[in-house]
Each structure stands twice: as structure tokens, then as C-alpha cells.
Design an enzyme around this catalytic site. Structure first.
Site, mmCIF file in Angstrom:
data_model
loop_
_atom_site.group_PDB
_atom_site.id
_atom_site.type_symbol
_atom_site.label_atom_id
_atom_site.label_comp_id
_atom_site.label_asym_id
_atom_site.label_seq_id
_atom_site.Cartn_x
_atom_site.Cartn_y
_atom_site.Cartn_z
ATOM 1 N N ILE A 158 -36.726 -6.394 11.529
ATOM 2 C CA ILE A 158 -36.326 -7.213 12.674
ATOM 3 C C ILE A 158 -37.383 -7.201 13.786
ATOM 4 O O ILE A 158 -37.407 -8.081 14.646
ATOM 5 C CB ILE A 158 -34.937 -6.777 13.222
ATOM 6 N N TYR A 181 -28.754 5.857 23.106
ATOM 7 C CA TYR A 181 -28.038 4.790 22.401
ATOM 8 C C TYR A 181 -27.162 3.998 23.373
ATOM 9 O O TYR A 181 -27.194 2.761 23.398
ATOM 10 C CB TYR A 181 -27.190 5.455 21.307
ATOM 11 N N GLY A 202 -26.501 -1.300 5.706
ATOM 12 C CA GLY A 202 -25.873 -0.199 6.429
ATOM 13 C C GLY A 202 -24.368 -0.162 6.265
ATOM 14 O O GLY A 202 -23.777 -0.890 5.460
ATOM 15 N N GLN A 203 -23.739 0.716 7.072
ATOM 16 C CA GLN A 203 -22.296 0.942 6.921
ATOM 17 C C GLN A 203 -21.506 -0.345 7.169
ATOM 18 O O GLN A 203 -20.625 -0.694 6.405
ATOM 19 C CB GLN A 203 -21.823 2.036 7.898
ATOM 20 N N ASP A 258 -32.640 -6.585 5.060
ATOM 21 C CA ASP A 258 -32.744 -5.218 5.577
ATOM 22 C C ASP A 258 -34.218 -4.816 5.478
ATOM 23 O O ASP A 258 -34.977 -5.406 4.705
ATOM 24 C CB ASP A 258 -31.866 -4.263 4.750
ATOM 25 N N LYS A 317 -27.358 0.100 24.460
ATOM 26 C CA LYS A 317 -26.241 -0.844 24.250
ATOM 27 C C LYS A 317 -25.837 -1.504 25.563
ATOM 28 O O LYS A 317 -25.527 -2.704 25.593
ATOM 29 C CB LYS A 317 -25.044 -0.128 23.613
ATOM 30 N N GLY A 334 -29.933 -5.944 8.727
ATOM 31 C CA GLY A 334 -29.434 -4.562 8.644
ATOM 32 C C GLY A 334 -28.245 -4.522 7.702
ATOM 33 O O GLY A 334 -27.298 -3.762 7.891
#
Ligand code: NAD
Ligand code: SER
Length: 317
Positions: free
Chosen positions: A50, A139, A11-12, A34, A143, A8
Site C-alpha cells: 500500500i 496505534y 489478515g484477520q 496483500d 487511528k 491487507g
């Protein structure tokens, strides 16, 4: 030297973490991956979904990977729009990595959790490390489940997995990917480009935030700390700065005097209302020496300078 694999990476966080790792362990020791094509300069890049466990294993073997940084996920706002896709990516991605670590294919795993693990029944001020956790977002649920899996794989199989509950992260290299805290990045772009910003959160909505430089330092420090120092294998609270939309806009006005902000709260307000306002991170301080550097004023100066240069905006514009 065994290599560090970032999943990933476009990403940010990944865009900054790849650079931070390259500085710390050497460009040749970092592999960026990615699901979408990416460019990380001299760092080797491979396409990797992934959810494809076979390809993950192939890349780990091909590059002699020792440490995996798993960043691929759907964030809070996007996850509310695509709950099943978020659950699949956020859970199966983590389990694919943990299973390989259990088999001994990798030595260490970094997986980020979030302030989203907390919910409306959690104490919102100076939220403790251990407290009520009843998240109300897809989300946050993913998590919290992820944290439980991390601790389980450590306790049952000895997997060296380490994690941070990141606050909302603020940076200028890559744009954020669909979170509730993204307003605190968008506001800087709009301030420079249009001189005004319409915020989707109410003016006094306090949330825990952090400048990316601090987050990258915390991540790399945690991953390089001696194993005995890591006492929490679910995820560490990490605090940076807490502020509201009105406060960040006042700080921006010190640089752009005619900047204005207006408010049009949407579905993200409810998400923000369920999260902490500030975080108690003394366990991270005690266990592996964490200390943040950036405050709202220093972050604002760097964000505006960084974005001016990225967007090619000169002071006379
Ligand atoms: P992002 O959305 O900016 O980046 C995620 C990256 O993952 C993207 O480049 C995307 O292309 C990639 N990706 C998506 N699906 C993939 C797949 N199937 N296989 C491989 N790659 C895939 O997210 P980010 O802000 O960089 O966040 C990274 C991690 O940190 C996430 O786990 C997120 O929950 C967590 N986190 C972020 C913040 C924040 O403020 N940015 C705060 C708390 C936690
Ligand atoms: N920045 C993230 C989000 O808003 C917090 O995990 O989704």
C-alpha cells in the site's frame, strides 16, 4: 459493475471480508491484495504494497475498482514495538488511498478505526461517540489522526469515506496480527489444543469485543448504506460484547470442563487499561440501522466448532 478492492486481504479481517464481499457482490467483483502472497479461492489476488502509490493506481485502473477497503496496518501491540514503521504504514497507506479518491479514481473508501482512539482520560463505561480522546499508544494516535484525515477529505473534497471503530475482533479463519485483544482468540486455540491458557491480561480486564461475523456484516452494511445516512465521517462507535478473561474462560469451561486459565500480565495490560470497557453505539444504530447478533455464549460455541474443524480435532481427542 465496479469492483471492490481489499488491501491487507490476508489478515484477520481481510480473510473474512473477502468472503463476505464475494457473497454480497459476487466473486468476480472482488479483488484481494496483500504485501504477502495469498490465496482467496476464486477471488483474484494481486501483490500490493500500500506504500506503493503507483502500483495502487495501476491496480485500480486495471480492474475498474469503485470501492477500496483498506485493512493494511500495524496493530496496537506490534506498533508499540515498531512505532515509526506503524506510523508510516498506518498514515501513508491511508493518505495514498484518500488522494486517489480525491482525484476521482475511486468512488468510496472504507478505513477501519479502533477503540484505541480512546485513552485513559476517556469515560470507560459505555464510552460515547463524542468524548475526550487522548490515546497513549502509537496505534491509537495513528487511528485518531486517520479519523481526522477521513473527515477532512470528506469535508474539503467530498470523498465518500466511511469508517468504524472496531472493538477487538474474534474469529477463527485467520489468526490475529498483533493486537492487545488477541488473547480472546488465542484462548480458544489453547483450550482445544492444550486445555489451558496463560493470559497476558489480568482476570478482570474488561474490553469491548465483537465476533467477526457481526463485524463483517457491519462493514458491508455501512458501505452499502445510502450516502445521506452516513452522518459521521470520522468513524462510528460500534458495540458487540464486553467481557473479561475470567468470563470468557468460564464460558469455555461449559464446553471443556477441565479447561484452566492462569495470568501473567505483560506490557499489553497497560494498553488495555487505557481503553474503554464498553461502547455506546447508538449513532450507528440510528444512522444506518446497526444491531449486533452474537453474545459471548453463541460466539464461544461457533469459535470452538470452527476451530475444531480447522484444526482437525475430534471430540474423542
Ligand atoms: P492483520 O494484522 O491481521 O492484517 C493486516 C494485513 O495487512 C496483513 O495480511 C499484512 O500482510 C497486510 N499488510 C501489512 N503491510 C502491508 C502493506 N505495506 N501493504 C499491503 N498489505 C500490508 O490486521 P487485521 O486485524 O485484519 O486489521 C485490519 C484493520 O482493522 C487494521 O487497520 C486494524 O487496525 C483494524 N482493526 C482491527 C481490529 C481487530 O481486532 N482485528 C480491531 C480494530 C481495528
Ligand atoms: N484489536 C485491536 C488491537 O488490539 C484493536 O484495535 O490492537
Amino acid at each position: 459493475m465496479k469492483k471492490s478492492l481489499v488491501i491487507g486481504a490476508n489478515g484477520q479481517i481481510g480473510s473474512d471480508l473477502v468472503l463476505g464481499l464475494a457473497n454480497r457482490v459476487g466473486t468476480e467483483n472482488v479483488i484481494a491484495t496483500d504485501v504477502k502472497p495469498g490465496n482467496h479461492g476464486e477471488v483474484i489476488f494481486e501483490l500490493l504494497d500500500i506504500l506503493d502509490a503507483e502500483k495502487l493506481k495501476e491496480i485500480i485502473e486495471k480492474y475498474n475498482v469503485g470501492t477500496v477497503y483498506l485493512l493494511a496496518a500495524l496493530l496496537s501491540a506490534t506498533a508499540e514495538q515498531k512505532p515509526m514503521a506503524a506510523w508510516k504504514l498506518n498514515m501513508d497507506g491511508l493518505l495514498n488511498v484518500l488522494e486517489l479518491a480525491k482525484e476521482g479514481a475511486i468512488d468510496k473508501v472504507f478505513w477501519p478505526s479502533s477503540i484505541a482512539v480512546f485513552g485513559p482520560t476517556t469515560p470507560r463505561d459505555n464510552t460515547p461517540q463524542t468524548t475526550i480522546m487522548e490515546p497513549t499508544t502509537v496505534y491509537g494516535i495513528s487511528k485518531l489522526a486517520g479519523e481526522r484525515w477521513c473527515e477532512y477529505y470528506f469535508n474539503k473534497y467530498g470523498v465518500d469515506v466511511r469508517s468504524i471503530r472496531y472493538p477487538g475482533l474474534i474469529s477463527y479463519k485467520a489468526e490475529p496480527g498483533g493486537g492487545t485483544t488477541d488473547y480472546a482468540v488465542a484462548i480458544y486455540y489453547k483450550a482445544l489444543q492444550e486445555g489451558k491458557y496463560e493470559c497476558y491480561l489480568e482476570e478482570n480486564t474488561y474490553l469491548p469485543m465483537m465476533y467477526m461475523e457481526d463485524a463483517i456484516k457491519a462493514t458491508i452494511d455501512l458501505m452499502h448504506a445510502d450516502k445521506e445516512k452516513i452522518k459521521i465521517r470520522s468513524s462510528y462507535n460500534l458495540a458487540g460484547i464486553s467481557f473479561s478473561p475470567i468470563e470468557i474462560s468460564e464460558e469455555i469451561k461449559k464446553h471443556i470442563s477441565d479447561f484452566s486459565i492462569s495470568y501473567a500480565p505483560d506490557f499489553r495490560q497497560e494498553i488495555a487499561n487505557s481503553w474503554p470497557k464498553s461502547i455506546d453505539d447508538k449513532r450507528a444504530q440510528e444512522d444506518w440501522g446497526w444491531k449486533n447478533s452474537y453474545e459471548l455464549n453463541s460466539m464461544t460455541s461457533e469459535m470452538l466448532e470452527g476451530l475444531k474443524s480447522k484444526l482437525n480435532i475430534t471430540d474423542s481427542n
